[in-house]
Design an enzyme around this catalytic site. Structure first.
Site, short mmCIF file in Angstrom:
data_model
loop_
_atom_site.label_atom_id
_atom_site.label_comp_id
_atom_site.label_asym_id
_atom_site.label_seq_id
_atom_site.Cartn_x
_atom_site.Cartn_y
_atom_site.Cartn_z
N ASP A 192 0.82 -1.21 0.00
CA ASP A 192 0.00 0.00 0.00
C ASP A 192 0.86 1.26 0.00
O ASP A 192 1.99 1.25 0.49
CB ASP A 192 -0.93 -0.02 1.23
N GLY A 193 0.30 2.34 -0.55
CA GLY A 193 0.95 3.65 -0.47
C GLY A 193 1.53 4.16 -1.78
O GLY A 193 2.23 5.18 -1.79
N GLY B 174 0.00 5.59 -4.29
CA GLY B 174 -0.59 6.88 -4.63
C GLY B 174 0.01 8.00 -3.80
O GLY B 174 0.39 9.05 -4.33
N HIS C 250 2.46 3.60 -9.06
CA HIS C 250 2.27 2.18 -9.39
C HIS C 250 3.46 1.65 -10.19
O HIS C 250 3.87 0.51 -10.01
CB HIS C 250 0.96 1.99 -10.17
N SER D 112 -7.43 -5.21 -5.44
CA SER D 112 -8.56 -5.77 -4.69
C SER D 112 -9.84 -5.68 -5.51
O SER D 112 -9.95 -4.91 -6.47
CB SER D 112 -8.74 -5.03 -3.36
N ARG E 260 -12.06 2.34 -8.54
CA ARG E 260 -11.20 3.52 -8.74
C ARG E 260 -11.46 4.15 -10.11
O ARG E 260 -12.08 3.52 -10.98
CB ARG E 260 -9.74 3.11 -8.60
N LEU F 129 10.07 -21.12 -5.22
CA LEU F 129 9.20 -20.18 -4.49
C LEU F 129 7.87 -20.08 -5.23
O LEU F 129 7.86 -20.06 -6.46
CB LEU F 129 9.88 -18.80 -4.42
N ARG G 293 -5.10 -1.77 9.07
CA ARG G 293 -6.30 -2.53 8.72
C ARG G 293 -5.94 -3.62 7.70
O ARG G 293 -4.89 -3.56 7.08
CB ARG G 293 -7.39 -1.61 8.17
N GLU H 260 1.20 -13.48 12.07
CA GLU H 260 1.83 -12.35 12.76
C GLU H 260 1.75 -11.12 11.85
O GLU H 260 2.05 -11.21 10.65
CB GLU H 260 3.29 -12.66 13.08
C1 IPE Z 1 -5.40 -2.65 -0.27
O1 IPE Z 1 -5.09 -1.32 -0.36
C2 IPE Z 1 -5.37 -3.27 -1.65
C3 IPE Z 1 -4.06 -3.41 -2.24
C4 IPE Z 1 -2.93 -3.09 -1.70
C5 IPE Z 1 -4.06 -4.00 -3.55
P1 IPE Z 1 -6.23 -0.20 -0.51
O2 IPE Z 1 -5.50 1.09 -0.68
O3 IPE Z 1 -7.18 -0.57 -1.58
O4 IPE Z 1 -6.97 -0.28 0.89
P2 IPE Z 1 -7.77 0.84 1.71
O5 IPE Z 1 -8.74 1.44 0.76
O6 IPE Z 1 -6.76 1.82 2.18
O7 IPE Z 1 -8.39 0.10 2.85
C1 IPE Z 2 -1.53 0.31 -3.40
O1 IPE Z 2 -1.32 1.67 -3.40
C2 IPE Z 2 -1.74 -0.26 -4.79
C3 IPE Z 2 -3.13 -0.59 -5.11
C4 IPE Z 2 -4.13 -0.58 -4.27
C5 IPE Z 2 -3.40 -1.00 -6.48
P1 IPE Z 2 -2.53 2.70 -3.43
O2 IPE Z 2 -2.86 2.98 -4.84
O3 IPE Z 2 -3.64 2.22 -2.57
O4 IPE Z 2 -1.86 3.98 -2.77
P2 IPE Z 2 -2.50 4.94 -1.69
O5 IPE Z 2 -2.97 4.10 -0.56
O6 IPE Z 2 -3.61 5.67 -2.37
O7 IPE Z 2 -1.37 5.84 -1.28
MG MG Z 3 -4.09 2.40 -0.63
#
Ligand code: IPE
Ligand code: IPE
Ligand code: MG
Length: 257
Positions: A31-32, A34, A48, A76, A82, A142, A205, A218
């Site tokens: 995550d993160g 964006g 991405h 997801s 999106r 793997l 979460r 864990e």
């Molecule tokens: C979870 O991240 C899905 C992926 C990393 C692919 P999201 O960015 O979609 O989750 P929320 O919206 O913060 O819960």
């Molecule tokens: C995770 O990063 C990648 C995907 C969910 C596809 P995000 O796109 O959720 O990035 P943030 O959480 O908005 O920073």
């Molecule tokens: Mg995210």
């Protein structure tokens, strides 16, 4: 002629990093992307793209240190909601990497697998995914398990429908349904549950990820945004795992035995 040294590929001894016990299965909520891009004044898609580089890095590290299963949450079920341009960007990035990584996965003995409602994706991606899964089926160094169009609740609905169909057909009695029956009907049938789950970008979460499988996993959350996640961060997560006592509901003394 001297061949260039392939440092990239050399095994890593966990003990050299003070790690005595390695998780067999690591799952990551990547995550993160964006926020990483935004913090640099870039568009989300740039995040991405950088995130895909972090995938290569994490996969290489996991393999070199001896992790047996690596599950990556890439897209997801809810991510379909999106903006279309972002979804399309993610899909074309996925397609590009499925093609470009094919030989490397095969060379390195990596088995590519997916979990999720793959059939929701475009036919060309579905074909490419099924082809890569088939191509790498015999590899056992793997297992790289990519969660695509994946939701934990949707997975449990899918499993429940399969089980209900067997009950309706008279092949299975409701009393015979056990936790193993449910496991066997999830997308991860035959794959051990994750030992360690890492989430980047600080969110506390699970976001519909492996709801059934994470029962005794864990958890480790780092504030690092996914595109910045490197070997050092991975080692920190493994150290943390190494320091945990997994009790599975027992007392500390019982768990030691
Ligand atoms: C979870 O991240 C899905 C992926 C990393 C692919 P999201 O960015 O979609 O989750 P929320 O919206 O913060 O819960
Ligand atoms: C995770 O990063 C990648 C995907 C969910 C596809 P995000 O796109 O959720 O990035 P943030 O959480 O908005 O920073
Ligand atoms: Mg995210």
């Amino acid at each position: 002629m001297l061949r260039p040294r392939r440092d990239d590929d050399s095994p890593i001894n966990p003990l050299d990093h003070g790690i005595h016990r390695l998780p067999s299965h690591v799952a990551i909520i990547m995550d993160g992307n964006g926020r990483w891009a935004r913090s640099r004044g870039n568009v989300r898609l740039k995040g991405h793209h950088e995130g895909a580089k972090a995938v290569r890095r994490a996969l290489s590290f996991a393999r070199r240190i001896g992790v047996r299963y690596l599950t990556l949450y890439a897209f997801s079920e809810q991510n379909w909601g999106r903006p279309p341009a972002e979804v399309e960007g993610l899909m074309s990035l996925l397609m590009k990497h499925i093609r470009s990584e094919r030989d490397d996965l095969q060379d390195k003995g990596i088995r590519f697998r997916t979990i999720g409602n793959i059939d929701k994706m475009s036919p060309s991606i579905v074909t490419a995914i099924r082809d890569l899964e088939e191509h790498t089926r015999g590899n056992d160094e793997l297992d790289l398990i990519v969660a695509l169009s994946y939701g934990g609740r949707e997975e449990l609905v899918h499993a429940t429908r399969q089980i209900a169909a067997r009950v309706a057909a008279g092949e299975l009695s409701p009393d015979a349904i056990t936790a193993a029956t449910i496991s066997d009907n999830t997308y991860t049938a035959g794959i051990p549950d994750p030992d360690l789950m890492i989430r980047t970008s600080g969110e506390m979460r699970v976001s519909n990820f492996m709801l059934w499988q994470l029962a005794y996993t864990e958890l480790y959350v780092t504030d690092i945004y996914w595109p910045d996640f490197n070997d050092e961060h991975f080692i920190k997560a493994l150290h943390s795992y190494d320091s945990r006592q997994r009790r599975f509901g027992l007392t500390g003394d019982q768990a030691k035995r």
